[in-house]
Structure formats: C-alpha cells, structure tokens
Write a protein that holds these residues in place. Sequence first.
Motif, mmCIF file in Angstrom:
data_model
loop_
_atom_site.group_PDB
_atom_site.id
_atom_site.type_symbol
_atom_site.label_atom_id
_atom_site.label_comp_id
_atom_site.label_asym_id
_atom_site.label_seq_id
_atom_site.Cartn_x
_atom_site.Cartn_y
_atom_site.Cartn_z
ATOM 1 N N LEU A 1 0.840 -1.198 0.000
ATOM 2 C CA LEU A 1 0.000 0.000 0.000
ATOM 3 C C LEU A 1 0.877 1.250 0.000
ATOM 4 C CD1 LEU A 1 -2.893 1.145 0.240
ATOM 5 C CD2 LEU A 1 -2.628 1.068 2.710
ATOM 6 N N HIS B 1 -6.305 -1.652 -2.807
ATOM 7 C CA HIS B 1 -7.144 -2.792 -3.170
ATOM 8 C C HIS B 1 -8.560 -2.512 -2.677
ATOM 9 C CE1 HIS B 1 -7.533 -7.497 -3.023
ATOM 10 N NE2 HIS B 1 -8.646 -6.915 -3.416
ATOM 11 N N PRO C 1 -11.780 -4.222 -2.136
ATOM 12 C CA PRO C 1 -12.102 -5.647 -2.124
ATOM 13 C C PRO C 1 -13.519 -5.980 -2.593
ATOM 14 C CG PRO C 1 -12.140 -4.789 0.100
ATOM 15 C CD PRO C 1 -11.712 -3.660 -0.780
ATOM 16 N N ARG D 1 -16.859 -4.350 1.548
ATOM 17 C CA ARG D 1 -16.139 -4.470 2.819
ATOM 18 C C ARG D 1 -15.887 -3.141 3.521
ATOM 19 N NH1 ARG D 1 -13.885 -9.827 2.525
ATOM 20 N NH2 ARG D 1 -12.904 -9.524 4.536
ATOM 21 N N VAL D 2 -16.907 -2.307 3.588
ATOM 22 C CA VAL D 2 -16.771 -1.111 4.420
ATOM 23 C C VAL D 2 -16.825 -1.564 5.883
ATOM 24 C CG1 VAL D 2 -17.764 0.440 2.708
ATOM 25 C CG2 VAL D 2 -19.265 -0.646 4.383
ATOM 26 N N PHE D 3 -16.285 -0.768 6.783
ATOM 27 C CA PHE D 3 -16.366 -1.104 8.208
ATOM 28 C C PHE D 3 -17.750 -0.688 8.691
ATOM 29 C CE2 PHE D 3 -11.820 -0.253 7.392
ATOM 30 C CZ PHE D 3 -11.350 -1.528 7.625
ATOM 31 N N MET E 1 -18.413 1.759 11.692
ATOM 32 C CA MET E 1 -17.674 3.017 11.725
ATOM 33 C C MET E 1 -18.392 3.994 10.802
ATOM 34 S SD MET E 1 -13.808 1.481 11.699
ATOM 35 C CE MET E 1 -12.886 2.853 12.308
ATOM 36 N N GLU F 1 -15.023 7.969 9.244
ATOM 37 C CA GLU F 1 -14.005 7.082 9.830
ATOM 38 C C GLU F 1 -13.508 6.063 8.815
ATOM 39 O OE1 GLU F 1 -15.177 7.061 14.580
ATOM 40 O OE2 GLU F 1 -16.179 5.655 13.241
ATOM 41 N N GLU G 1 -11.078 7.782 6.781
ATOM 42 C CA GLU G 1 -9.838 7.961 7.547
ATOM 43 C C GLU G 1 -9.011 6.676 7.565
ATOM 44 O OE1 GLU G 1 -11.517 11.380 10.617
ATOM 45 O OE2 GLU G 1 -11.232 9.330 11.314
ATOM 46 N N MET G 2 -9.715 5.539 7.606
ATOM 47 C CA MET G 2 -8.975 4.272 7.544
ATOM 48 C C MET G 2 -8.277 4.136 6.193
ATOM 49 S SD MET G 2 -9.077 2.918 10.423
ATOM 50 C CE MET G 2 -8.139 1.446 9.977
ATOM 51 N N CYS H 1 -6.775 6.369 4.584
ATOM 52 C CA CYS H 1 -5.487 7.078 4.559
ATOM 53 C C CYS H 1 -4.720 6.805 5.847
ATOM 54 C CB CYS H 1 -5.675 8.567 4.326
ATOM 55 S SG CYS H 1 -6.810 9.349 5.467
ATOM 56 N N PHE H 2 -4.878 5.599 6.370
ATOM 57 C CA PHE H 2 -4.256 5.209 7.637
ATOM 58 C C PHE H 2 -2.747 5.434 7.648
ATOM 59 C CE2 PHE H 2 -2.659 1.972 10.657
ATOM 60 C CZ PHE H 2 -3.359 2.373 11.775
ATOM 61 N N LEU H 3 -2.104 5.226 6.512
ATOM 62 C CA LEU H 3 -0.633 5.330 6.480
ATOM 63 C C LEU H 3 -0.138 6.729 6.134
ATOM 64 C CD1 LEU H 3 0.314 1.967 4.729
ATOM 65 C CD2 LEU H 3 0.269 2.502 7.158
ATOM 66 N N ARG H 4 -1.064 7.631 5.814
ATOM 67 C CA ARG H 4 -0.617 8.973 5.447
ATOM 68 C C ARG H 4 -0.508 9.868 6.675
ATOM 69 N NH1 ARG H 4 -4.495 11.035 0.780
ATOM 70 N NH2 ARG H 4 -3.388 12.974 1.213
ATOM 71 N N ARG I 1 -12.584 5.253 -0.285
ATOM 72 C CA ARG I 1 -11.641 4.824 0.748
ATOM 73 C C ARG I 1 -10.326 4.370 0.101
ATOM 74 N NH1 ARG I 1 -13.427 -0.240 4.293
ATOM 75 N NH2 ARG I 1 -13.065 -1.203 2.281
#
Lengths: 234, 290
Positions: free
Chosen positions: A74, A80, A82, A86-88, A91, A95, A98-99, A101-104, A147
């Motif tokens: 990523l 990806h 999926p 597969r949304v949370f 949340m 949110e 926000e997931m 861009c978790f790594l940004r 997302r």
Amino acid sequence: MLSVSSLECRYGKVAAVRGLSLEVNKGELVSLIGANGAGKTTTLKAISGVLPPAGGRVIFEGEDITHASARRILQLGIAHCPEGRRVFPYMTVRENLEMGCFLRHDKPGIAADLKRLFERFPILDERRHQAAGTLSGGEQQMLAISRALMSRPKLVLFDEPSLGLAPNIVEKTFDIIKQIRSEGVTVVMVEQNALAALELSDRAYVMEQGSVTLSGSGRQLLDDPQVQKVYLGG
Amino acid sequence: MDQFLQHLLNALMLGGTYALLGIGLTLIFGIMRVVNFTHGELYAFGAYMMYALVMRTGVNFFVALVLAIALGALLGAALEFVLLRRLRGADIDTTMLVMIGAWIALQNTEQLVWTGVAKSIDNPFPAAPLVIGAVSVGWNRVFVFVVALLLIGITYFLIQKTKLGKAMRATFQDRDTAALMGVQIGSIHTATFALGSALAAAAGALLGPVFVAYPSMGDMAAAKAFAIVILGGLGSIPGATLGGFILALAEELGAGYISSGYRDAMSFLLIIAILVFKPTGLFAQKERIG
C-alpha cells in the motif's frame, strides 16, 4: 508498471492460481475476466499482499513485492478495493475514509482529499457521521472506492465492483472507474460482467482454472468468437 | 429506605472497578477472539504491585497506582508477545488451553513470591467516612470510584477518537480489510492485550488497598469479569460499563437482603439468567466494539 510472472497461489492444498502471468502498463485500465473460481480474486489478493503467493514473482515499478506485506505494498502505491465492498459497518463514513489514509501523515493533503471526495460524492458528505453499514449498496460502493482513493494510489485493484448493485448504479460505478483512470491512476479490475468490463478496458485477460487462456485489447476480445460464446452469452 | 440507599451507593462505588474489569476482557475477546483466562491474574498483579510499591518500597500511593497500571500493560504486552503471537490462526481450544496454563503459572508465581498470607495495603485517605444524610461511604471508595470513571472515560476516548482506537475497531469489524488499509494486525493485538491487561491491573490496584491482596483473588475477579461481559454483550464497551454496575448492584442487594454469603454467587446467578433469557447479552448490537 506491474508485472506478474508464473504466479502460484494455494489455499491449503488447493491450487487457485497456477502459473499466471500478466503485465499492466502505466495509465492502463486492465480487466481480468473469467468464471467463478477462475482465480481472479486470488490474483488480486496476491498482488496486494493479503495472500502470500506460493510461487512466482510480482514486480511493481521495479521493486519485487512478491513477499512484501500488505502495508508495504500500500505504501508503494497499490490500493485494493475488495470484493463485496467491505466497508467497516459500525464506523462512520468519515471514519471509513480515515482508515483509507491510515498510512498517510500529511494532514493538509488528507483534508483536501476528503473535501474533494465529499464534493464528488455529495451523498457521502451528507452521511459522513452515519455508520457505513446503514448505507445502501451503491453508497457503500462509492465509499469503498473513495476509501481506496484516500491512500492516493498509483494503481487501484477493483474486485467485482458491480457485484450486487442495481443496473443504474453499476453504470455509475463504471463511470467512476473510468474517471479515476482518466485522472492518471492505473486500474486493474476483476469483473464478472464481461461485456461491460471489455468495453471499458484497454486490455483484458481471460482466466480459466487459475491461468490466463486469452489476452488482448478489449475490442479484440469482444470480437473473439470463443469469448463471445463463453462469456458474452452469444 | 436508608438501607436501600446505602446499598445503592456501595454498588455505585464498586461498579466502576467491575466495569474496568469487564471492559478489558470484552476488548480482548472482541478484537483478538481470545478467551483470556489470565485476566484475573492481571487483577491480582495490580494489587500485588501496589503492595510491593507502597508497603515494601515506600513509593507514594498515587505514583504507585500509575506504576501498577503501567506494569500491568507491560505484563499484558509480554504475554501477548510471548504466547499469543505464536498462536494466531490456531483454533480457539488451543488458545484457551494455553491461557489456562498461563493463568495457573501466574497464580502460582504470585504464591511463590508473596506467600499465601493475605497482604493489606495502607491508603492515605482519612479513616472517617464521607457522610451524606443517612448514608456514608469511605473516602478510599470514593477515590476508587472517581479513578475508575476516569479510566473508563480515557478508554472510551482512546477507542473512539484516536488513530489506534480506530484501527482496533476496524480490526474487530473486518480484519482482512483493516490489513488492506495498512493496519499491522500483530501490533493491534499487542496493544489490545496490553490495554485490557492494564484495565484489569487498574481494577486490582484500586481494590487491593480497599480489601487485601492474596494469591487466589484473581479467580473471583475473572469469574465476575466473565459475568459482566456476558451481561453486557461481547465487544460492547457501554455494555461492559453498565454490566459492571448491574453486577455490583446485584451483589449488594443479594448480600444485603438475602445473605452476605450470597454476594459472590450473584455473578453466577446472573450468568445463568442471562444465558437462559437473553444469550446475546443485554446490550449486544450483533458484533461491535465501541
């Protein structure tokens, strides 16, 4: 940009992908089509690092990512989206984004991207504080796509983006994917709706029992009698 | 009436710590799918750390409390790292057996180090209770209640608002997709177990000075934690919070109006009643953390 060679994937002892090879060039929209169980989803999972391959090599922009973690892949720029969205579910819409861009860590950039996405999909803006599980299928698909885009990917893998959606939403989803490509993002898409996929794609690969049996431009495959017979119903 | 009010007040004071125990356990089960039999031992660990720090080392009571909670988190992280990390993907029975082993090992270590004699821990609060009208409550209990509420609030904030908390919730709701977002599931598990353990240790560190510390104190705490989690619904923090208060109330009323011998039986009676009448728990919304 992406080069997969002799990919092998197994679930336990069952081989799902056997010696698959494919190439994706920068800026292309490439589809994988084929029947259920042909190994399309598995191929995407191997590329994004969710399912470590049993053999073969995956090269992305010159880097060997065959055994890299999903996180590393990523970071390199492959998102990806999926199958089944597969949304949370518990949340909120925000949110979920926000997931994405978790790594940004570039807060201003994230805020700008959120703003752009909310302008592009006003319905997500309207429901930003709502739990994602309460959205309709089409809205969830928009959220799942958004997302994936929040990571600012160079390449997006879409798994069955039209699955389970109403026909008018399917069309809209494909429009969005086309638009993403026109913005310079490379797209690899797995799709059961072969006709729509081939019309949309620059190139496509036909998969059967874990390997590629045919490949060519979208047009070529649409005109291919074998493809017409097996995948286009006629 | 006054007696009833007194029971209500006692229940309120005790309920906060029970809620801490329940929240810790429900987080660990919800996110990791691990039935944590060491939870009670972390509770005992918190109490013994208070004893070691306050009575043996002379550390300030409040500093000791913070340290005991931090050490609980550390022990939890170590347990996850050494035992559970290797068991990821193993079936639930295997994990349960390992956790039962860890429980026995921890409890016997406590007995070895501190002997079987109960230890009391001094507290710095005035001996005279706080009197409100016809009811009264010890200052040490008021302190326990306030700190417990504070910790519940911090935990809730952590889960709802922080990046780590969001990653924990995402992992709970859809582990594979969370991994696709770049979440390192292993780190989330370590963090979850550390947090859950810290909450159990906090409960022990708070109640240890109110009662006494003894090696098997964790057993009843674990049984109560399970009762609270079953009561509140798995994975629900509000459920565990309310569950803690309900159990405390049931215990108080059981002890007050039936017989004090029935105090600890109340948790088991509640488990049976819930499993018979509403097996998903009182507050379960299918599956969720938050």
